[in-house]
Design a protein around this motif. Structure first.
Motif, PDB file in Angstrom:
ATOM      1  N   ASP A  58      48.700 -52.253 -94.350  1.00 26.39           N
ATOM      2  CA  ASP A  58      49.597 -51.887 -95.452  1.00 26.39           C
ATOM      3  C   ASP A  58      50.563 -50.770 -95.066  1.00 26.39           C
ATOM      4  O   ASP A  58      51.229 -50.210 -95.938  1.00 26.39           O
ATOM      5  CB  ASP A  58      48.782 -51.449 -96.680  1.00 26.39           C
ATOM      6  N   TYR A  59      50.664 -50.438 -93.792  1.00 23.22           N
ATOM      7  CA  TYR A  59      51.507 -49.335 -93.353  1.00 23.22           C
ATOM      8  C   TYR A  59      52.734 -49.866 -92.610  1.00 23.22           C
ATOM      9  O   TYR A  59      52.652 -50.831 -91.850  1.00 23.22           O
ATOM     10  CB  TYR A  59      50.726 -48.387 -92.442  1.00 23.22           C
ATOM     11  N   THR A  60      53.866 -49.202 -92.865  1.00 17.40           N
ATOM     12  CA  THR A  60      55.117 -49.534 -92.189  1.00 17.40           C
ATOM     13  C   THR A  60      55.703 -48.270 -91.575  1.00 17.40           C
ATOM     14  O   THR A  60      55.824 -47.246 -92.251  1.00 17.40           O
ATOM     15  CB  THR A  60      56.129 -50.144 -93.177  1.00 17.40           C
ATOM     16  N   PHE A  61      56.073 -48.340 -90.298  1.00 15.75           N
ATOM     17  CA  PHE A  61      56.639 -47.201 -89.577  1.00 15.75           C
ATOM     18  C   PHE A  61      58.105 -47.505 -89.285  1.00 15.75           C
ATOM     19  O   PHE A  61      58.415 -48.489 -88.602  1.00 15.75           O
ATOM     20  CB  PHE A  61      55.877 -46.954 -88.279  1.00 15.75           C
ATOM     21  N   ILE A  87      56.769 -43.080 -92.762  1.00 13.81           N
ATOM     22  CA  ILE A  87      55.503 -43.816 -92.747  1.00 13.81           C
ATOM     23  C   ILE A  87      55.203 -44.231 -94.185  1.00 13.81           C
ATOM     24  O   ILE A  87      54.862 -43.394 -95.030  1.00 13.81           O
ATOM     25  CB  ILE A  87      54.370 -42.950 -92.183  1.00 13.81           C
ATOM     26  N   ASP A  88      55.354 -45.519 -94.480  1.00 11.04           N
ATOM     27  CA  ASP A  88      55.138 -46.044 -95.827  1.00 11.04           C
ATOM     28  C   ASP A  88      53.730 -46.601 -95.968  1.00 11.04           C
ATOM     29  O   ASP A  88      53.254 -47.340 -95.094  1.00 11.04           O
ATOM     30  CB  ASP A  88      56.129 -47.166 -96.138  1.00 11.04           C
ATOM     31  N   LYS A  89      53.070 -46.274 -97.057  1.00  9.29           N
ATOM     32  CA  LYS A  89      51.831 -46.920 -97.467  1.00  9.29           C
ATOM     33  C   LYS A  89      52.192 -47.877 -98.592  1.00  9.29           C
ATOM     34  O   LYS A  89      52.530 -47.464 -99.704  1.00  9.29           O
ATOM     35  CB  LYS A  89      50.815 -45.880 -97.935  1.00  9.29           C
ATOM     36  N   ASN A  90      52.159 -49.175 -98.321  1.00 13.49           N
ATOM     37  CA  ASN A  90      52.607 -50.190 -99.268  1.00 13.49           C
ATOM     38  C   ASN A  90      51.490 -50.511-100.260  1.00 13.49           C
ATOM     39  O   ASN A  90      50.576 -51.284 -99.949  1.00 13.49           O
ATOM     40  CB  ASN A  90      53.034 -51.454 -98.515  1.00 13.49           C
ATOM     41  N   LEU A  91      51.563 -49.903-101.436  1.00 11.60           N
ATOM     42  CA  LEU A  91      50.572 -50.192-102.471  1.00 11.60           C
ATOM     43  C   LEU A  91      50.818 -51.568-103.092  1.00 11.60           C
ATOM     44  O   LEU A  91      49.894 -52.209-103.576  1.00 11.60           O
ATOM     45  CB  LEU A  91      50.598 -49.107-103.540  1.00 11.60           C
ATOM     46  N   GLU A 101      58.363 -34.243 -95.461  1.00 14.78           N
ATOM     47  CA  GLU A 101      58.638 -34.703 -96.819  1.00 14.78           C
ATOM     48  C   GLU A 101      57.621 -35.762 -97.235  1.00 14.78           C
ATOM     49  O   GLU A 101      57.118 -36.513 -96.394  1.00 14.78           O
ATOM     50  CB  GLU A 101      60.051 -35.287 -96.900  1.00 14.78           C
ATOM     51  N   PHE A 102      57.356 -35.821 -98.528  1.00 18.18           N
ATOM     52  CA  PHE A 102      56.470 -36.840 -99.081  1.00 18.18           C
ATOM     53  C   PHE A 102      57.061 -37.301-100.409  1.00 18.18           C
ATOM     54  O   PHE A 102      57.711 -36.522-101.117  1.00 18.18           O
ATOM     55  CB  PHE A 102      55.052 -36.289 -99.282  1.00 18.18           C
ATOM     56  N   GLY A 103      56.841 -38.565-100.735  1.00 16.29           N
ATOM     57  CA  GLY A 103      57.425 -39.071-101.978  1.00 16.29           C
ATOM     58  C   GLY A 103      57.018 -40.501-102.263  1.00 16.29           C
ATOM     59  O   GLY A 103      56.055 -41.033-101.684  1.00 16.29           O
ATOM     60  N   ILE A 104      57.758 -41.129-103.156  1.00 20.86           N
ATOM     61  CA  ILE A 104      57.508 -42.514-103.547  1.00 20.86           C
ATOM     62  C   ILE A 104      58.803 -43.305-103.418  1.00 20.86           C
ATOM     63  O   ILE A 104      59.898 -42.747-103.492  1.00 20.86           O
ATOM     64  CB  ILE A 104      56.975 -42.612-104.990  1.00 20.86           C
ATOM     65  N   THR A 138      52.308 -50.997-109.390  1.00 22.58           N
ATOM     66  CA  THR A 138      51.575 -50.201-108.404  1.00 22.58           C
ATOM     67  C   THR A 138      50.412 -50.967-107.776  1.00 22.58           C
ATOM     68  O   THR A 138      49.734 -50.432-106.900  1.00 22.58           O
ATOM     69  CB  THR A 138      51.035 -48.927-109.061  1.00 22.58           C
ATOM     70  N   LYS A 139      50.165 -52.214-108.202  1.00 21.70           N
ATOM     71  CA  LYS A 139      49.044 -53.002-107.693  1.00 21.70           C
ATOM     72  C   LYS A 139      49.544 -54.211-106.912  1.00 21.70           C
ATOM     73  O   LYS A 139      50.684 -54.642-107.078  1.00 21.70           O
ATOM     74  CB  LYS A 139      48.166 -53.479-108.864  1.00 21.70           C
ATOM     75  N   LYS A 140      48.684 -54.746-106.070  1.00 22.48           N
ATOM     76  CA  LYS A 140      48.995 -55.990-105.374  1.00 22.48           C
ATOM     77  C   LYS A 140      49.283 -57.077-106.404  1.00 22.48           C
ATOM     78  O   LYS A 140      48.543 -57.243-107.370  1.00 22.48           O
ATOM     79  CB  LYS A 140      47.814 -56.418-104.501  1.00 22.48           C
TER      80      LYS A 140
END
Length: 354
Positions: A207-210, A242-246, A283-286, A326-328
């Motif tokens: 679930d991660y994208t770089f 670095i994205d965490k794809n929820l 930085e961190f965010g959505i 926010t969910k699959k």
């Protein structure tokens, strides 16, 4: 025999009548079935407006930035320390001392302004030479708040633009070798910046994208920094997102980056000073996208996958989703809820958590 036969026939007729009466309300109740699709409507078209909006990603983030200020005093200049303030003397005379008339430049870090000065006995004079010059360094702190819009092309390339606010402060600069007193800056305030950006997705893992990306833009350093006496130029920022794809609509991300910042102070009657001000950001965010499918308009619809229903008001077939953004959107068994309800929080200590 005949009477028995007639009795059986009468019973049969009564049974048919009763069944017919009972089936009439059921027939009316099935007049509208939200899940009964006509042939050819199993795959209705998506809303074009939603599809277009879905192509644009909105990103909001904050974090922390640490700026490393440093610059060198031209070898032809001198410094005067007066009442705790360091004053720059461009093209200082070789025999500068008490009673010398010179041009002094105050605030040479952020707002250079010149005035005629007479060196007094209380002033402390620091002159340079071919072998000894003065170099200053200091640290600034920033708290940014950024907003960015970008689009994704061919699932790999990102192109967009952004705008940000940041609270920035710097206290003082020190001479690197301790040859002079500190330059007291005591600056703080809001700064703004805008930029255009580009990026390329270099790696994906679960679930991660770089994504490696860059930003080129302009910064307005605020009211304490002169707009006429400073040549601020463009800034260049290089980082990795670095994205965490929820879900396919919602992500949380972390972005470390390095900002190649700086500006030039235009010194009146002297040599301009190049202030280098690189910044390390974390930085961190959505980031989120507008969903291409609405939630189901049927309150009793508890299907968790993307599916097709008939709208209860218009009767038209439409695609709907069964999950919040926010969910699959098409979860496998237990993917959105990997921990059972009875094992969550205080429920673990209850005999009957349900």
């Amino acid at each position: 025999m005949v009477s028995d036969f007639l009795h059986v026939v009468v019973k049969g007729l009564w049974l048919l009548v009763v069944c017919g009466v009972l089936s009439v309300p059921g027939a009316f109740a099935q007049a509208f079935d939200p899940y009964s699709l006509e042939y050819g409507t199993e795959n209705p078209p998506l809303n074009k407006f939603r599809v277009i909006l879905n192509k644009i990603t909105l990103s909001v983030n904050s974090g922390y930035g640490h700026t490393f200020y440093n610059h060198d005093i031209p070898p032809t200049d001198a410094l005067i320390e007066r009442n705790g303030e360091l004053i720059l003397v461009p093209d200082a005379p070789a025999s500068m001392g008490q009673g010398s008339q010179v041009i002094g430049v105050r605030n040479w870090l952020n707002n250079p302004s010149s005035e005629n000065l007479i060196v007094s006995s209380e002033d402390q004079v620091f002159t340079t030479s071919d072998t000894e010059t003065y170099s200053f360094a200091g640290e600034g702190k920033s708290v940014p708040l950024n907003l960015m819009l970008y689009g994704v092309i061919a699932k790999k390339f990102r192109i967009g633009a952004g705008f940000g606010l940041q609270y920035h402060s710097i206290r003082y600069l020190q001479e690197k070798n301790g040859l002079t007193p500190d330059y007291q800056a005591d600056l703080s305030g809001l700064q703004t910046r805008w930029w255009i950006m580009g990026g390329y997705t270099i790696y994906e893992y679960w679930d991660y994208t770089f994504t490696g990306d860059f930003r080129v833009g302009k910064i307005n350093r605020g009211g304490d920094f002169s707009k006429t006496q400073l040549d601020q130029g463009l800034t260049f920022n290089l980082g990795v997102t670095i994205d965490k794809n929820l879900s396919k609509y919602f992500r949380v991300f972390l972005r470390p980056s390095y900002d190649f910042g700086g500006y030039t102070a235009l010194i009146p009657s002297g040599t301009d000073i190049r202030h280098r001000a690189p910044t390390v950001f974390l930085e961190f965010g959505i980031s989120l996208n507008y969903p291409i499918m609405p939630r189901s308009p049927i309150k009793a619809d508890h299907m968790q996958m993307e599916h097709v229903v008939n709208h209860p008001r218009t009767g038209k077939a439409m695609w709907v989703r069964g999950q919040p953004i926010t969910k699959k959107q098409n979860p496998r068994v237990g993917e959105n809820h990997p921990v059972l309800f009875k094992y969550k929080g205080k429920n673990k200590r209850k005999r009957n958590p349900y």
